[in-house]
Structure formats: structure tokens, C-alpha cells
Design an enzyme around this catalytic site. Structure first.
Site, PDB file in Angstrom:
ATOM      1  N   ASN A   8      23.700  47.978  38.931  1.00 39.61           N
ATOM      2  CA  ASN A   8      23.055  47.912  37.499  1.00 39.61           C
ATOM      3  C   ASN A   8      22.934  46.351  37.029  1.00 39.61           C
ATOM      4  OD1 ASN A   8      22.180  48.072  34.884  1.00 39.61           O
ATOM      5  ND2 ASN A   8      23.941  48.750  34.102  1.00 39.61           N
ATOM      6  N   TRP A   9      21.574  45.895  37.284  1.00 38.75           N
ATOM      7  CA  TRP A   9      21.321  44.367  37.038  1.00 38.75           C
ATOM      8  C   TRP A   9      21.465  44.124  35.659  1.00 38.75           C
ATOM      9  CZ3 TRP A   9      16.901  43.166  40.941  1.00 38.75           C
ATOM     10  CH2 TRP A   9      17.373  43.341  42.335  1.00 38.75           C
ATOM     11  N   HIS A  94      24.737  54.306  29.009  1.00 32.76           N
ATOM     12  CA  HIS A  94      25.427  53.466  29.258  1.00 32.76           C
ATOM     13  C   HIS A  94      26.206  52.835  27.875  1.00 32.76           C
ATOM     14  CE1 HIS A  94      27.048  49.414  30.436  1.00 32.76           C
ATOM     15  NE2 HIS A  94      26.828  49.638  31.691  1.00 32.76           N
ATOM     16  N   GLU A 165      32.980  54.809  32.966  1.00 34.70           N
ATOM     17  CA  GLU A 165      32.945  53.363  32.835  1.00 34.70           C
ATOM     18  C   GLU A 165      33.841  53.167  31.443  1.00 34.70           C
ATOM     19  OE1 GLU A 165      29.204  51.877  31.931  1.00 34.70           O
ATOM     20  OE2 GLU A 165      29.003  53.060  30.163  1.00 34.70           O
ATOM     21  N   GLY A 171      32.631  44.398  32.281  1.00 34.43           N
ATOM     22  CA  GLY A 171      32.334  42.890  32.256  1.00 34.43           C
ATOM     23  C   GLY A 171      33.549  42.091  31.740  1.00 34.43           C
ATOM     24  N   SER A 210      34.016  46.394  36.053  1.00 33.89           N
ATOM     25  CA  SER A 210      34.633  45.116  36.946  1.00 33.89           C
ATOM     26  C   SER A 210      34.837  45.658  38.194  1.00 33.89           C
ATOM     27  CB  SER A 210      35.928  44.877  36.024  1.00 33.89           C
ATOM     28  OG  SER A 210      35.695  44.243  34.653  1.00 33.89           O
TER      29      SER A 210
END
Length: 247
Positions: A8-9, A94, A165, A171, A210
Site C-alpha cells: 500500500n503505497w 483503511h 491493522e 507507521g 509497521s
């Protein structure tokens, strides 16, 4: 089903940078049939990425979609538009969509239904915030998110993947431990089997938060973890390739 490793950019990479990335990444791709590899670029790069990935075994996905096919929805993109450029997957719900842009469980449900109706495979993202985890609400939060997203379409769970997630891990550089992930993945698997006893393991449950080349192998040692949703570490082609082939 094959385990799924998805990149996932987010809001990263121009068209030129996408071309450079894919040219480099494909040099590392061997025997893609042994696992499913998915790249989800920003919308502006989908067309060129779709062209470059044709025939490589690497799949293309989008990071978001609208639930209507067309209409006066400024700034949105429809599933048929995504499919036309080669998308087979779309990320739905997300945590950044939920918490930054205020997407509700009701809206996410509409997107899941639209994906199923239009034939694109959604990756439903679920996860708890730090304060919810500390309050012992992890399972309750995830159960609510899944049940609301899948209301009325439980019999189609075989056409959906789920990504756990934990919001507190995304992140931050501080992932959940593999043991934490396994506990939640087991809960999700049991819930899916309750909602659809005929699922037979066809819903893959991914971990995201992460993930990097150093910890990917530890996560993928566990059969309860059916894949990974990779953010920051997927932005470098060599780094992502190491994750793809970490197991």
C-alpha cells in the site's frame, strides 16, 4: 489459497517513480505463483502500473473506491474505472480513511457490497486504537467493524480478504508482536466461520502495521497469518521484495 503480500503505497510516487519502481521490483520477482503479490499505487499511477504488470503474475489494486458506478461525486473514483485499468483488488476501510477522512462503518459497508456486486475483491481493514486496546476492547471493536461491514453479505466472505491493522502500530515503527497478531487473527477466523460456516478458509487474514524486512518472517511463521499489508516498507522495491520472499 496462496498467501497474499500487498503493498500500500498510500499518497506516494509519481508516474515516473512508479515506472522506475516496477522496473526494479520485477527484477526480484521469481516464481510469483508460490504467493500472491499485490501492488496498490495512487490513482494517478494505476494505468501505467497496470500496463507494466500485465503478464508478470503481480496483481494490481487500488487504495479506495466509491460505491456508485458513476455520477456527481467530485473527487471520487468508481470500481468500473479501477477495473478498466486492471485492478483486481481494492483496499476498503483503511484506518487512515476511517480516522482522517471520517469514513463510517455504514459507508464501508456500502463499498464492500459494491465490490462484491461488481466483481472486485475487497481487502477490508479493521483494527483498534491504542486507547481501545488499553481498555481491553480489541475484540469488541473488531467484531463490530466486521459485522457492520459484512451485514447482509456474510455468505460471500469467500470473496473478501481482511487485514488486521492495529491503529497504534501503523507507521509508528512499533508493530504488534506476532503473538498479538495471532491472537487477533484467530478471533477473526472464528468470527468469519460463525458468520459463514461454508467459508472454508477462503478469506485470507492479513497483518498490517509497521511490517518490514526484519520482522516479516516472524509474522509469516504462523499459519494464522495469511499475508501482509505493507505500508512504508513497500516504498522501496528491494525492501518489498525481501518481504515478499521472507517465507
Amino acid at each position: 489459497m496462496r498467501r497474499l503480500i500487498a503493498a500500500n503505497w498510500k499518497m506516494n510516487k509519481t508516474v515516473k517513480e512508479t515506472e522506475e519502481y516496477i522496473n526494479t521490483f520485477l527484477k526480484f520477482v521469481e516464481h510469483p505463483e508460490s504467493r500472491e503479490i499485490l501492488i496498490c499505487p495512487p490513482f494517478t499511477s494505476l494505468y501505467v502500473a497496470g500496463k507494466m504488470l500485465q503478464g508478470t503474475g503481480v496483481k494490481l489494486g487500488a487504495q479506495n473506491c466509491h460505491y456508485e458506478k458513476r455520477g456527481a461525486f467530485t473527487g471520487e473514483i468508481s470500481i468500473p474505472m479501477l477495473q478498466e485499468v486492471g485492478c483486481e483488488y481494492v483496499i476498503v476501510g483503511h484506518s487512515e480513511r476511517r480516522h482522517i477522512f471520517g469514513e463510517s462503518d455504514e459507508l464501508i459497508h456500502k463499498k464492500i457490497v459494491a465490490c462484491l456486486e461488481m466483481g472486485i475483491r475487497p481487502i477490508l481493514c479493521v483494527g483498534e486504537k491504542k486507547e481501545e486496546r488499553e481498555a481491553g476492547m480489541t475484540f469488541k471493536v473488531i467484531e463490530t467493524q466486521i459485522k457492520l461491514a459484512l451485514t447482509g453479505v456474510e455468505e460471500h466472505t469467500d470473496k473478501i480478504d481482511i487485514a488486521y491493522e492495529p491503529v497504534w502500530a501503523i507507521g509508528t515503527g512499533t508493530p504488534a508482536t506476532p503473538e498479538d497478531a495471532v491472537e487477533v487473527h484467530t478471533f477473526i477466523r472464528n468470527l468469519i466461520n460463525q458468520l459463514n460456516p461454508k467459508n472454508e478458509g477462503k478469506t485470507r487474514i492479513l497483518y498490517g502495521g509497521s511490517v518490514n524486512p526484519q520482522n516479516a518472517k516472524e509474522f509469516m511463521k504462523h499459519e494464522e497469518i495469511n499475508g501482509l499489508l505493507v505500508g512504508t516498507a513497500s516504498l522501496d522495491p528491494e525492501s518489498f521484495a525481501k518481504i515478499v520472499y521472507s517465507f
